[in-house]
Motif scaffolding. Structure first.
Motif, short mmCIF file in Angstrom:
data_model
loop_
_atom_site.label_atom_id
_atom_site.label_comp_id
_atom_site.label_asym_id
_atom_site.label_seq_id
_atom_site.Cartn_x
_atom_site.Cartn_y
_atom_site.Cartn_z
N TYR A 38 -29.45 8.73 -42.80
CA TYR A 38 -29.11 7.92 -43.85
C TYR A 38 -27.66 7.61 -44.11
O TYR A 38 -27.08 7.05 -45.05
N ASP A 59 -33.44 6.43 -58.35
CA ASP A 59 -32.77 5.88 -57.02
C ASP A 59 -31.53 6.77 -56.81
O ASP A 59 -30.82 6.98 -57.46
N LEU A 98 -28.86 6.17 -53.98
CA LEU A 98 -28.16 4.96 -53.25
C LEU A 98 -27.15 5.55 -52.09
O LEU A 98 -26.45 6.44 -52.26
N THR A 104 -30.97 0.90 -51.33
CA THR A 104 -32.13 1.74 -50.86
C THR A 104 -33.03 0.97 -49.99
O THR A 104 -33.19 -0.33 -50.16
N THR A 161 -39.27 3.04 -50.59
CA THR A 161 -39.68 3.44 -52.03
C THR A 161 -41.16 4.29 -51.74
O THR A 161 -41.71 4.07 -50.84
N ARG A 207 -36.84 6.09 -54.91
CA ARG A 207 -36.20 4.99 -54.09
C ARG A 207 -34.78 5.59 -53.32
O ARG A 207 -34.07 6.05 -54.06
N PHE A 208 -34.79 5.51 -52.06
CA PHE A 208 -33.81 6.18 -51.21
C PHE A 208 -33.54 5.13 -50.12
O PHE A 208 -34.19 4.39 -49.76
N HIS A 209 -32.27 5.59 -49.35
CA HIS A 209 -31.91 4.83 -48.23
C HIS A 209 -32.25 5.72 -46.93
O HIS A 209 -31.94 6.71 -46.94
#
Length: 223
Positions: free
Chosen positions: A50, A157, A159, A164, A167, A191-193
């Motif tokens: 990520y 979230d 970030l 992001t 989900t 929610r993440f990247h």
């Protein structure tokens, strides 16, 4: 009165302890990075990076820190001040490298059973059991603000580079510990990247499918 005065001191000690642990974990991440090893990716699990959106920024900060160190070494004539500034600059360089190393060596993890481990270096580690996952999907969002955002609806979230890409809808609450020790419960969604969100979602679906279709153990022989 003495107990009331002791409470702030205990909070300060707790914060110092947490910061010290974070420093040690960061330095350990540097060793893992040098050894080209990853943390927490067990057999049968898959790790997902990520770091893409933040790598250029981190190395930009590193370049500025190195340039500042060289410039101050030339401009400062006093040995004692020069030594102090040099120490701070080298420490800053190590901090930047440790943060990048922690993010590289601690990827997101999709477990063989469909569980998820969502991380941001040594600063955050959120574990989601397979039974707590209602769904995982690719969803690109571009919120602004802090790296870790808690929302009133019970969602979270995480970030990276103000974005992001994945989900996770939750079927049951999960919790994690923030860097300074506060525990946070998430009840709705995370929610993440991930640099390759499609691959992460596909790996999660595969893990769930394999877990459901795995053959049952043979019954024991009657006594």
């Amino acid at each position: 009165m003495s107990q009331a005065r002791a409470l702030p001191a205990l909070r300060v000690l707790h914060v110092v302890r947490r910061l010290t642990l974070l420093e040690l974990h960061g330095m350990y991440s540097l060793l893992l990075w040098i050894a080209r090893r990853r943390h927490g990716v067990r057999a049968g699990a898959r790790g997902f990076a990520y770091t893409g959106p933040q790598t250029a920024l981190l190395f930009g900060l590193l370049f500025v820190a190195v340039v500042e160190t060289v410039a101050l070494a030339v401009l400062i004539p006093w040995p004692a001040v020069h030594a102090a500034v040099l120490f701070l600059d080298v420490y800053t360089v190590l901090q930047v490298l440790a943060l990048h190393a922690a993010c590289v060596t601690r990827p997101h993890v999709v477990g063989a059973d469909g569980s998820l481990r969502i991380r941001h270096g040594h600063l955050l580690d959120l574990r989601v059991p397979a039974a707590s996952v209602a769904g995982v999907r690719v969803e690109r969002r571009y919120p602004s603000g802090k790296r870790i955002q808690e929302h009133p609806d019970g969602s979270l979230d995480l970030l990276v580079g103000s974005q992001t890409t994945v989900t996770v809808d939750l079927a049951a609450p999960v919790s994690f510990v923030r860097p300074l020790g506060r525990r946070v419960e998430v009840v709705r969604a995370v929610r993440f990247h991930a640099d390759d969100p499609q691959a992460l979602v596909a790996a999660h679906k595969t893990a769930l499918t394999q877990g459901r279709t795995a053959p049952s153990p043979l019954p024991g022989r009657p006594g």
